[in-house]
Design an enzyme around this catalytic site. Structure first.
Site, mmCIF file in Angstrom:
data_model
loop_
_atom_site.group_PDB
_atom_site.id
_atom_site.type_symbol
_atom_site.label_atom_id
_atom_site.label_comp_id
_atom_site.label_asym_id
_atom_site.label_seq_id
_atom_site.Cartn_x
_atom_site.Cartn_y
_atom_site.Cartn_z
ATOM 1 N N GLY A 55 0.848 -1.185 0.000
ATOM 2 C CA GLY A 55 0.000 0.000 0.000
ATOM 3 C C GLY A 55 0.880 1.230 0.000
ATOM 4 N N CYS A 82 5.287 -6.186 1.778
ATOM 5 C CA CYS A 82 5.614 -4.762 1.691
ATOM 6 C C CYS A 82 4.910 -3.978 2.813
ATOM 7 C CB CYS A 82 5.277 -4.235 0.297
ATOM 8 S SG CYS A 82 6.123 -2.678 -0.028
ATOM 9 N N TYR A 83 3.925 -3.132 2.478
ATOM 10 C CA TYR A 83 3.222 -2.404 3.538
ATOM 11 C C TYR A 83 2.659 -3.383 4.565
ATOM 12 C CZ TYR A 83 -0.048 0.763 5.840
ATOM 13 O OH TYR A 83 -0.724 1.506 6.774
ATOM 14 N N HIS A 169 8.099 -7.892 -3.288
ATOM 15 C CA HIS A 169 6.828 -8.295 -3.922
ATOM 16 C C HIS A 169 6.971 -9.640 -4.634
ATOM 17 C CE1 HIS A 169 4.546 -4.604 -3.272
ATOM 18 N NE2 HIS A 169 5.710 -3.985 -3.378
ATOM 19 N N GLU A 171 4.665 -11.375 -5.784
ATOM 20 C CA GLU A 171 3.613 -11.516 -6.794
ATOM 21 C C GLU A 171 4.034 -10.994 -8.159
ATOM 22 O OE1 GLU A 171 3.757 -9.422 -4.320
ATOM 23 O OE2 GLU A 171 2.695 -7.548 -4.667
ATOM 24 N N ASP A 227 -15.955 -13.280 -22.213
ATOM 25 C CA ASP A 227 -16.761 -13.502 -21.011
ATOM 26 C C ASP A 227 -18.171 -13.987 -21.357
ATOM 27 O OD1 ASP A 227 -14.518 -12.496 -19.854
ATOM 28 O OD2 ASP A 227 -15.362 -10.523 -19.427
ATOM 29 N N LYS A 370 -9.700 -13.055 -15.483
ATOM 30 C CA LYS A 370 -9.764 -13.237 -16.937
ATOM 31 C C LYS A 370 -9.017 -14.494 -17.408
ATOM 32 C CE LYS A 370 -11.189 -11.061 -20.668
ATOM 33 N NZ LYS A 370 -12.454 -10.320 -20.738
#
Ligand code: XMP
Length: 514
Positions: A55, A82-83, A169, A171, A227, A370
């Site tokens: 964040g 992180c945050y 991070h 991710e 979709d 997605k």
């Protein structure tokens, strides 16, 4: 459905959806909740693990996002990123402050391979750092398990309380072993079994839809996009002919797209459903005649869609369910999930039809990202070209033609775009570039072709790389490819004598060209 769950608590960082996606790539279901979510709600969901995101704030400032200390006392494994890592340390008695050296980008890190978090990670690895605060001293009970040149506490853990703090991070793909680290968290520490798989999602969804719908009637507006196509096929597999799909061809689709959709979903296609194609081209062109203002065009196209759909729905009569292709990012971005609520400024084709007689909405893809929708599509046997179709806006080519939309301009942009797409695919760039298309400027200029003077339109080529479509950069397409596209468009598309490549990033540009 009783599936194992990992919760991401969102503190407003930019990679929050990415964290959840990475966890799901480990076959573990994951949902995002704002840091404002009550702890009782979190407890009720009985998660196997909790991840606190990054964040933009400083956790030691009074009005920064925080969470109750009780979160760390539930006995549920918690991973702070992180945050989230700094907040965990701050709340539990560590020291967080301004870093003497701010780290940003790929950073060499030394990790203790004894940690369960670092199984299969080399002692010396590259991670993605992005922070101005740092953990100066880990909280009591924590052991430091990684450091960098400028960061004494790159990771810390308390294995008795199952708490883990990571300054970087995992991710982000730039963290070379990020995937392993998140996988180690969900498997070695949260002891997940990995029950989130697309084949079982498809199977379970078909079963639950069938139970829910019974012998009811279902209506679906099919756009031909990923979709709505996947949603329609799920429904078709569940309830067959009880489903009617209405496909409105507004004459603003890409070249041959209407026929392609019909070939898959129509009477000669592979699915057992009722398919209605409405050829509304002329109707749209009439409404759009003389209109040049982009927002006005969007409004007309959206409203006309609703009118056409309503007319068809009236012919069908009352139905029990209306299908919507809502996906998880729509849920998160509309503010129901995470913290980073971005209210979408554009809606697909103008919102819900008002006068369609239905009892309830079904949103079979509401839980999916997605890439998961695409996996489900492949699982359902939908052709690859449809499953990997790039994003295409509801208002279609109407917002890729500057100025007035006419049948002639639509023909030009369709033909130019088909050539561009073909050559991008030939060059093997189609999966690398996130969105690319041809658009028609409203500019005409003098040229020469053979011995004749021409006064024709200029086509603009757009291609962008982006993660979230909120920001984007123009893609670096090899000059030979651009040159070939230019040559072919000028030679093959009547009415064009110049081709431009749009270099603009977003911001300040937008991805679309309207
Ligand atoms: P912009 O042009 O706003 O586009 O940078 C960002 C992404 O959104 C898509 N887009 C739309 N999608 N209905 C849609 O379904 C719309 O009205 C619409 N307008 C833009 C655009 O293609 C890009 O992927």
């Amino acid at each position: 459905m009783n599936r194992e769950l990992v919760i991401v608590i969102d503190f407003g960082g930019q990679y929050n959806q990415l964290v959840a996606r990475r966890v799901r790539e480990c076959n573990v279901y994951c949902e995002i909740y704002s840091y404002k979510t009550d702890i009782e709600k979190i407890k009720d969901m009985n998660p196997k693990g909790i991840i606190l995101t990054g964040g933009p704030n400083s956790c030691y400032e009074a009005d920064s996002p925080t969470y109750t200390k009780e979160l760390f006392e539930l006995g549920i494994p918690v991973l702070g990123l992180c945050y989230g890592a700094q907040l965990m340390q701050h709340i539990l008695g560590g020291k967080v402050g301004k870093a003497p050296v701010r780290e940003y980008g790929k950073t060499e890190t030394f990790v203790s391979t004894k940690s369960k978090l670092f199984e299969n990670v080399e002692e010396n690895t590259i991670v993605w750092m992005s922070h101005f605060d740092y953990i100066a001293k880990a909280a009591p009970g924590f052991e430091v398990t990684a450091y960098t040149k400028d960061c004494p506490v790159a990771t810390a853990e308390d294995i008795t309380r199952n708490l883990y703090a990571i300054q970087f991070h995992p991710e982000v793909l730039h963290t070379i072993r990020g995937k392993e680290i998140l996988s180690n968290f969900v498997y070695n520490i949260c002891h997940c079994s990995g029950d989130w798989k697309m084949d079982s999602f498809v199977e379970n969804s078909i079963r639950t839809i069938r139970e829910k719908v019974g012998d009811g009637k279902v209506l679906c507006a099919l756009s031909g996009g990923v979709d709505s196509s996947v949603a329609a096929v799920l429904l078709a597999k569940a309830v067959g002919k009880q489903l009617t799909c209405v496909f409105v061809d507004h004459g603003l689709l890409r070249k041959n797209e209407g026929d392609e959709v019909e070939a898959v979903f129509g009477p000669n296609g592979q699915y057992d459903l009722n398919f209605i194609r409405v050829n509304a081209q002329d109707r749209y062109y009439k409404k759009l005649a003389g209109v040049t203002e982009p927002e006005k065009k969007r409004k007309i196209i959206g409203e006309e869609f609703i009118r056409v759909f309503e007319e068809e729905a009236k012919k069908i009569g009352a139905v029990d369910y209306l299908v919507q292709g809502t996906i998880y990012p729509d849920v998160v971005e509309s503010g129901l999930g995470g913290e980073s609520a971005v209210i979408k400024s554009h809606h697909n084709v103008g919102g819900l039809p008002e006068y369609v007689d239905f009892k309830e909405i079904i949103e079979p893809l509401r839980d999916l990202f997605k890439d998961e929708v695409r996996k489900a599509g492949l699982e359902l046997g939908i052709p690859e070209y449809l499953v990997f179709r790039q994003p295409f806006p509801g208002p279609g080519l109407g917002i890729r033609i500057i100025g007035e939309v006419t049948a002639e301009k639509v023909r030009i942009v369709q033909d130019a775009d088909a050539i561009y797409r073909e050559e991008i695919a030939n060059a093997g760039l189609d999966r690398e570039i996130n969105q690319y298309f041809a658009a028609l400027t409203n500019m005409r200029s003098v040229g020469v072709m053979g011995d004749e003077r021409t006064y024709d339109y200029a086509v603009a080529l757009r291609a962008v790389k982006t993660i979230d479509f909120m920001t984007a950069e123009s893609a670096e397409i090899p000059y030979e490819v651009l040159n070939k596209v230019m040559n072919r468009i000028i030679n093959e598309v009547k009415g064009v004598n110049r081709v431009f490549y749009d270099l603009t990033s977003k911001p300040p540009g937008t991805i679309e060209f309207e």
